[in-house]
Design a protein around this motif. Structure first.
Motif, PDB file in Angstrom:
ATOM      1  N   GLY A  37      -4.276  -5.842  15.315  1.00 12.50           N
ATOM      2  CA  GLY A  37      -3.947  -6.862  16.323  1.00 12.50           C
ATOM      3  C   GLY A  37      -2.589  -7.456  16.006  1.00 12.50           C
ATOM      4  O   GLY A  37      -1.576  -7.029  16.543  1.00 12.50           O
TER       5      GLY A  37
ATOM      6  N   GLU B 177      -0.921  -7.680   9.397  1.00 12.72           N
ATOM      7  CA  GLU B 177      -1.686  -8.936   9.387  1.00 12.72           C
ATOM      8  C   GLU B 177      -2.894  -8.732   8.486  1.00 12.72           C
ATOM      9  O   GLU B 177      -3.555  -7.703   8.575  1.00 12.72           O
ATOM     10  CB  GLU B 177      -2.155  -9.251  10.813  1.00 12.72           C
TER      11      GLU B 177
ATOM     12  N   ARG C 278       0.825  -1.219   0.000  1.00 15.16           N
ATOM     13  CA  ARG C 278       0.000   0.000   0.000  1.00 15.16           C
ATOM     14  C   ARG C 278       0.860   1.272   0.000  1.00 15.16           C
ATOM     15  O   ARG C 278       1.807   1.384   0.784  1.00 15.16           O
ATOM     16  CB  ARG C 278      -0.891  -0.006   1.259  1.00 15.16           C
TER      17      ARG C 278
ATOM     18  N   SER D  48       1.936   3.014   3.382  1.00 14.62           N
ATOM     19  CA  SER D  48       1.846   1.923   4.355  1.00 14.62           C
ATOM     20  C   SER D  48       2.536   2.265   5.670  1.00 14.62           C
ATOM     21  O   SER D  48       3.669   2.773   5.691  1.00 14.62           O
ATOM     22  CB  SER D  48       2.513   0.685   3.729  1.00 14.62           C
ATOM     23  N   THR D  49       1.865   1.953   6.769  1.00 16.81           N
ATOM     24  CA  THR D  49       2.485   2.188   8.076  1.00 16.81           C
ATOM     25  C   THR D  49       3.725   1.310   8.240  1.00 16.81           C
ATOM     26  O   THR D  49       4.726   1.747   8.825  1.00 16.81           O
ATOM     27  CB  THR D  49       1.488   1.873   9.212  1.00 16.81           C
TER      28      THR D  49
HETATM   29  C1  LIG Z   1      -7.565  -7.239   3.626  1.00 11.82           C
HETATM   30  C2  LIG Z   1      -7.212  -6.769   4.992  1.00 11.82           C
HETATM   31  C3  LIG Z   1      -7.329  -7.643   6.059  1.00 11.82           C
HETATM   32  C4  LIG Z   1      -6.953  -7.237   7.344  1.00 11.82           C
HETATM   33  N1  LIG Z   1      -7.006  -8.147   8.348  1.00 11.82           N
HETATM   34  C5  LIG Z   1      -6.478  -7.818   9.556  1.00 11.82           C
HETATM   35  C6  LIG Z   1      -6.353  -8.789  10.579  1.00 11.82           C
HETATM   36  O1  LIG Z   1      -6.741  -9.948  10.452  1.00 11.82           O
HETATM   37  N2  LIG Z   1      -5.775  -8.411  11.744  1.00 11.82           N
HETATM   38  C7  LIG Z   1      -5.312  -7.141  11.952  1.00 11.82           C
HETATM   39  O2  LIG Z   1      -4.760  -6.876  13.007  1.00 11.82           O
HETATM   40  N3  LIG Z   1      -5.431  -6.194  11.001  1.00 11.82           N
HETATM   41  C8  LIG Z   1      -5.997  -6.511   9.814  1.00 11.82           C
HETATM   42  N4  LIG Z   1      -6.086  -5.567   8.828  1.00 11.82           N
HETATM   43  C9  LIG Z   1      -5.718  -4.198   9.133  1.00 11.82           C
HETATM   44  C10 LIG Z   1      -4.282  -3.934   8.767  1.00 11.82           C
HETATM   45  O3  LIG Z   1      -3.406  -4.712   9.536  1.00 11.82           O
HETATM   46  C11 LIG Z   1      -3.968  -2.468   9.004  1.00 11.82           C
HETATM   47  O4  LIG Z   1      -4.792  -1.713   8.149  1.00 11.82           O
HETATM   48  C12 LIG Z   1      -2.521  -2.126   8.784  1.00 11.82           C
HETATM   49  O5  LIG Z   1      -2.308  -0.801   9.174  1.00 11.82           O
HETATM   50  C13 LIG Z   1      -2.150  -2.284   7.325  1.00 11.82           C
HETATM   51  O6  LIG Z   1      -0.748  -2.110   7.187  1.00 11.82           O
HETATM   52  P1  LIG Z   1      -0.144  -1.015   6.206  1.00 11.82           P
HETATM   53  O7  LIG Z   1      -0.552   0.321   6.783  1.00 11.82           O
HETATM   54  O8  LIG Z   1       1.334  -1.222   6.300  1.00 11.82           O
HETATM   55  O9  LIG Z   1      -0.709  -1.227   4.846  1.00 11.82           O
HETATM   56  C14 LIG Z   1      -6.486  -5.920   7.554  1.00 11.82           C
HETATM   57  C15 LIG Z   1      -6.413  -5.040   6.473  1.00 11.82           C
HETATM   58  C16 LIG Z   1      -6.742  -5.459   5.213  1.00 11.82           C
HETATM   59  C17 LIG Z   1      -6.598  -4.510   4.047  1.00 11.82           C
END
Ligand SMILES: Cc1cc2nc3c(=O)[nH]c(=O)nc-3n(C[C@H](O)[C@H](O)[C@H](O)COP(=O)(O)O)c2cc1C
Length: 175
Positions: A113, A78, A12, A15-16
């Motif tokens: 989480g 995750e 993304r 992305s964080t």
């Molecule tokens: C398809 C999808 C599924 C996700 N499922 C989970 C999950 O099971 N557990 C969780 O802690 N976060 C979940 N998230 C939230 C992401 O972990 C969170 O948005 C995170 O900040 C994404 O990382 P990024 O900012 O690096 O893209 C999900 C996000 C997406 C897009």
């Protein structure tokens, strides 16, 4: 000079996890070469029938890159209680080449989480025979509340934990 490859598990923009790796890169000293892998999206679907010494070009390039680095930092979210598919797909390509074998790895998972992905990543890294030092793993929950809109880590406790992980990892690769 030591070389570190940082691999974000999220594709993304903004992305964080990518921003955490940028933050860590700003902390390492100038005598460490630190680069963030940007070709994860180019890795094709894993095909065991094509998993030999002449794999698809992006796979070959990553395997060569991994031969040259002293350690790897993976920072991943995750997804659906698991490891993001594209990261897992890339790691599957690295099994037969033993590209992570004995390689020091720091593992950071940063999500809402994240416990399931963190545990799964530790199993995967074990299968790859990567060396994850005790202090070099961290799961950060509620990551979005710990960063600002510009992607800076703002939570003081999280900053401390990230610095501890980085230092544990650096002490292994600098041995
Ligand atoms: C398809 C999808 C599924 C996700 N499922 C989970 C999950 O099971 N557990 C969780 O802690 N976060 C979940 N998230 C939230 C992401 O972990 C969170 O948005 C995170 O900040 C994404 O990382 P990024 O900012 O690096 O893209 C999900 C996000 C997406 C897009």
């Amino acid at each position: 000079m030591k070389h570190i490859l940082a691999i974000p598990g999220s594709l993304r923009a903004g992305s964080t996890n990518h921003n955490i790796l940028k933050y860590l890169g700003a902390l390492v000293s100038a005598d460490v070469d630190y680069s963030i892998y940007s070709d994860l999206a180019l890795i094709p679907p894993f095909d065991p029938g094509n998993d030999d010494d002449y794999p698809p070009e992006p796979v070959f390039e990553l395997r060569e890159l991994l031969k040259q680095v002293d350690g790897v930092i993976i920072c991943t979210p995750e997804y659906a209680f698991g490891v993001p598919g594209q990261l897992k797909n890339m790691l599957d390509w690295m099994v037969s080449s033993a590209s992570f074998s004995d390689k020091p790895v720091a593992l950071i998972t940063a999500s809402l989480g994240g416990e399931a992905a963190h545990a799964a990543m530790l199993l995967i890294l074990g299968a790859l025979n990567a060396q994850v030092a005790d202090g070099a793993k961290l799961n950060i929950s509620f990551i979005r509340s710990k960063m600002d809109g510009e992607g800076n880590v703002t939570d003081v406790a999280t900053i401390e934990l990230l610095k501890n992980v980085l230092n544990a990892f650096l002490s292994v690769i600098q041995q």
